[in-house]
Motif scaffolding. Structure first.
Motif, PDB file in Angstrom:
ATOM      1  N   THR A 157       0.823  -1.210   0.000  1.00  0.00           N
ATOM      2  CA  THR A 157       0.000   0.000   0.000  1.00  0.00           C
ATOM      3  C   THR A 157       0.861   1.266   0.000  1.00  0.00           C
ATOM      4  N   LEU A 158       1.987   1.210   0.724  1.00  0.00           N
ATOM      5  CA  LEU A 158       2.884   2.377   0.787  1.00  0.00           C
ATOM      6  C   LEU A 158       3.705   2.553  -0.492  1.00  0.00           C
ATOM      7  N   GLY A 159       3.631   1.568  -1.397  1.00  0.00           N
ATOM      8  CA  GLY A 159       4.307   1.755  -2.678  1.00  0.00           C
ATOM      9  C   GLY A 159       5.433   0.791  -3.008  1.00  0.00           C
ATOM     10  N   ALA A 160       5.650  -0.218  -2.155  1.00  0.00           N
ATOM     11  CA  ALA A 160       6.686  -1.197  -2.482  1.00  0.00           C
ATOM     12  C   ALA A 160       6.282  -1.983  -3.726  1.00  0.00           C
ATOM     13  N   ASP A 161       7.256  -2.303  -4.563  1.00  0.00           N
ATOM     14  CA  ASP A 161       6.994  -3.056  -5.791  1.00  0.00           C
ATOM     15  C   ASP A 161       6.951  -4.560  -5.537  1.00  0.00           C
ATOM     16  N   ASP A 162       7.562  -4.990  -4.443  1.00  0.00           N
ATOM     17  CA  ASP A 162       7.571  -6.405  -4.091  1.00  0.00           C
ATOM     18  C   ASP A 162       7.857  -6.493  -2.601  1.00  0.00           C
ATOM     19  N   TYR A 163       7.553  -7.653  -2.014  1.00  0.00           N
ATOM     20  CA  TYR A 163       7.759  -7.864  -0.585  1.00  0.00           C
ATOM     21  C   TYR A 163       8.337  -9.263  -0.454  1.00  0.00           C
ATOM     22  N   ILE A 164       9.569  -9.361   0.008  1.00  0.00           N
ATOM     23  CA  ILE A 164      10.238 -10.656   0.118  1.00  0.00           C
ATOM     24  C   ILE A 164      10.560 -10.933   1.588  1.00  0.00           C
ATOM     25  N   VAL A 165      10.087 -12.065   2.086  1.00  0.00           N
ATOM     26  CA  VAL A 165      10.424 -12.482   3.448  1.00  0.00           C
ATOM     27  C   VAL A 165      11.741 -13.262   3.361  1.00  0.00           C
ATOM     28  N   LYS A 166      12.774 -12.725   4.010  1.00  0.00           N
ATOM     29  CA  LYS A 166      14.134 -13.280   3.901  1.00  0.00           C
ATOM     30  C   LYS A 166      14.182 -14.784   4.152  1.00  0.00           C
ATOM     31  N   ALA A 167      13.453 -15.211   5.172  1.00  0.00           N
ATOM     32  CA  ALA A 167      13.525 -16.620   5.568  1.00  0.00           C
ATOM     33  C   ALA A 167      12.979 -17.565   4.497  1.00  0.00           C
ATOM     34  N   HIS A 168      12.184 -17.040   3.558  1.00  0.00           N
ATOM     35  CA  HIS A 168      11.545 -17.893   2.551  1.00  0.00           C
ATOM     36  C   HIS A 168      12.302 -17.958   1.232  1.00  0.00           C
ATOM     37  N   PHE A 169      13.354 -17.163   1.087  1.00  0.00           N
ATOM     38  CA  PHE A 169      14.072 -17.100  -0.190  1.00  0.00           C
ATOM     39  C   PHE A 169      15.576 -17.121   0.021  1.00  0.00           C
ATOM     40  N   THR A 170      16.287 -17.803  -0.868  1.00  0.00           N
ATOM     41  CA  THR A 170      17.744 -17.766  -0.824  1.00  0.00           C
ATOM     42  C   THR A 170      18.199 -16.447  -1.454  1.00  0.00           C
ATOM     43  N   PRO A 171      19.419 -16.009  -1.155  1.00  0.00           N
ATOM     44  CA  PRO A 171      19.933 -14.799  -1.805  1.00  0.00           C
ATOM     45  C   PRO A 171      19.888 -14.894  -3.340  1.00  0.00           C
ATOM     46  N   SER A 172      20.148 -16.063  -3.890  1.00  0.00           N
ATOM     47  CA  SER A 172      20.084 -16.224  -5.350  1.00  0.00           C
ATOM     48  C   SER A 172      18.674 -15.975  -5.874  1.00  0.00           C
ATOM     49  N   GLU A 173      17.678 -16.445  -5.127  1.00  0.00           N
ATOM     50  CA  GLU A 173      16.284 -16.220  -5.533  1.00  0.00           C
ATOM     51  C   GLU A 173      15.928 -14.733  -5.448  1.00  0.00           C
ATOM     52  N   VAL A 174      16.498 -14.049  -4.461  1.00  0.00           N
ATOM     53  CA  VAL A 174      16.249 -12.608  -4.331  1.00  0.00           C
ATOM     54  C   VAL A 174      16.839 -11.882  -5.544  1.00  0.00           C
ATOM     55  N   VAL A 175      18.040 -12.266  -5.963  1.00  0.00           N
ATOM     56  CA  VAL A 175      18.660 -11.674  -7.155  1.00  0.00           C
ATOM     57  C   VAL A 175      17.762 -11.909  -8.375  1.00  0.00           C
ATOM     58  N   GLU A 176      17.211 -13.118  -8.499  1.00  0.00           N
ATOM     59  CA  GLU A 176      16.297 -13.431  -9.613  1.00  0.00           C
ATOM     60  C   GLU A 176      15.066 -12.526  -9.584  1.00  0.00           C
ATOM     61  N   ARG A 177      14.495 -12.323  -8.402  1.00  0.00           N
ATOM     62  CA  ARG A 177      13.303 -11.467  -8.282  1.00  0.00           C
ATOM     63  C   ARG A 177      13.629 -10.035  -8.690  1.00  0.00           C
ATOM     64  N   VAL A 178      14.798  -9.559  -8.289  1.00  0.00           N
ATOM     65  CA  VAL A 178      15.222  -8.205  -8.649  1.00  0.00           C
ATOM     66  C   VAL A 178      15.396  -8.100 -10.163  1.00  0.00           C
ATOM     67  N   ASN A 179      16.060  -9.078 -10.761  1.00  0.00           N
ATOM     68  CA  ASN A 179      16.247  -9.071 -12.216  1.00  0.00           C
ATOM     69  C   ASN A 179      14.910  -9.043 -12.943  1.00  0.00           C
ATOM     70  N   LYS A 180      13.971  -9.855 -12.475  1.00  0.00           N
ATOM     71  CA  LYS A 180      12.657  -9.925 -13.111  1.00  0.00           C
ATOM     72  C   LYS A 180      11.939  -8.580 -12.993  1.00  0.00           C
ATOM     73  N   LEU A 181      11.986  -7.981 -11.820  1.00  0.00           N
ATOM     74  CA  LEU A 181      11.319  -6.695 -11.606  1.00  0.00           C
ATOM     75  C   LEU A 181      11.932  -5.613 -12.502  1.00  0.00           C
ATOM     76  N   LEU A 182      13.248  -5.579 -12.593  1.00  0.00           N
ATOM     77  CA  LEU A 182      13.909  -4.556 -13.417  1.00  0.00           C
ATOM     78  C   LEU A 182      13.614  -4.763 -14.898  1.00  0.00           C
ATOM     79  N   LYS A 183      13.507  -6.018 -15.305  1.00  0.00           N
ATOM     80  CA  LYS A 183      13.206  -6.325 -16.707  1.00  0.00           C
ATOM     81  C   LYS A 183      11.805  -5.821 -17.080  1.00  0.00           C
ATOM     82  N   ASN A 184      10.881  -5.898 -16.109  1.00  0.00           N
ATOM     83  CA  ASN A 184       9.496  -5.504 -16.373  1.00  0.00           C
ATOM     84  C   ASN A 184       9.242  -4.012 -16.204  1.00  0.00           C
ATOM     85  N   LYS A 185      10.226  -3.285 -15.723  1.00  0.00           N
ATOM     86  CA  LYS A 185      10.045  -1.827 -15.486  1.00  0.00           C
ATOM     87  C   LYS A 185      10.224  -1.056 -16.779  1.00  0.00           C
TER      88      LYS A 185
END
Length: 128
Positions: free
Chosen positions: A100-128
């Motif tokens: 609601t405050l404007g975040a483009d994504d919300y990642i809970v650290k405990a649920h994702f590996t750092p590699s998966e976080v990098v993938e999510r960032v790449n995907k978000l930037l590709k779609n921007k």
């Protein structure tokens, strides 16, 4: 953009996590700046060229991630920078508040590996 390094600003007060994510993102071809608290992050954003994306923790001293997000989205110069909340605060209410405050994504650290976080960032930037 392709031959220019993408940059991220990582805002987190945990030195271990900052080091770990910095390494993962550098391996993924990113330039990484980091700040251990919100005020430092805001100072970096005033002085330096703007990052392509901001990774923001919620629980931090002084200004929490939600407060920083409000400041970013209220600033004409900063509001278009994509922000991903990267946190261990994973309650449904918190996720909804972040989006609601404007975040483009919300990642809970405990649920994702750092590699998966990098993938999510790449995907978000590709779609921007």
């Amino acid at each position: 953009m392709d031959n220019q390094k993408r940059s991220i600003l990582l805002i987190d007060d945990d030195p271990f996590l900052v080091d770990m994510y910095t390494l993962k993102f550098q391996e993924g071809g990113f330039e990484v700046k980091s700040a251990r608290d919100g005020q430092t992050a805001l100072d970096i954003l005033k002085q330096d060229s703007l990052p392509d994306l901001i990774l923001l923790d919620v629980v931090m001293p002084h200004l929490d991630g939600f407060e920083i997000l409000k400041i970013l989205k209220a600033d004409e110069r900063l509001k278009s920078i994509p922000v991903i909340l990267l946190t261990n605060v994973g309650q449904k209410d918190d996720v909804e508040k972040g989006i609601t405050l404007g975040a483009d994504d919300y990642i809970v650290k405990a649920h994702f590996t750092p590699s998966e976080v990098v993938e999510r960032v790449n995907k978000l930037l590709k779609n921007k």
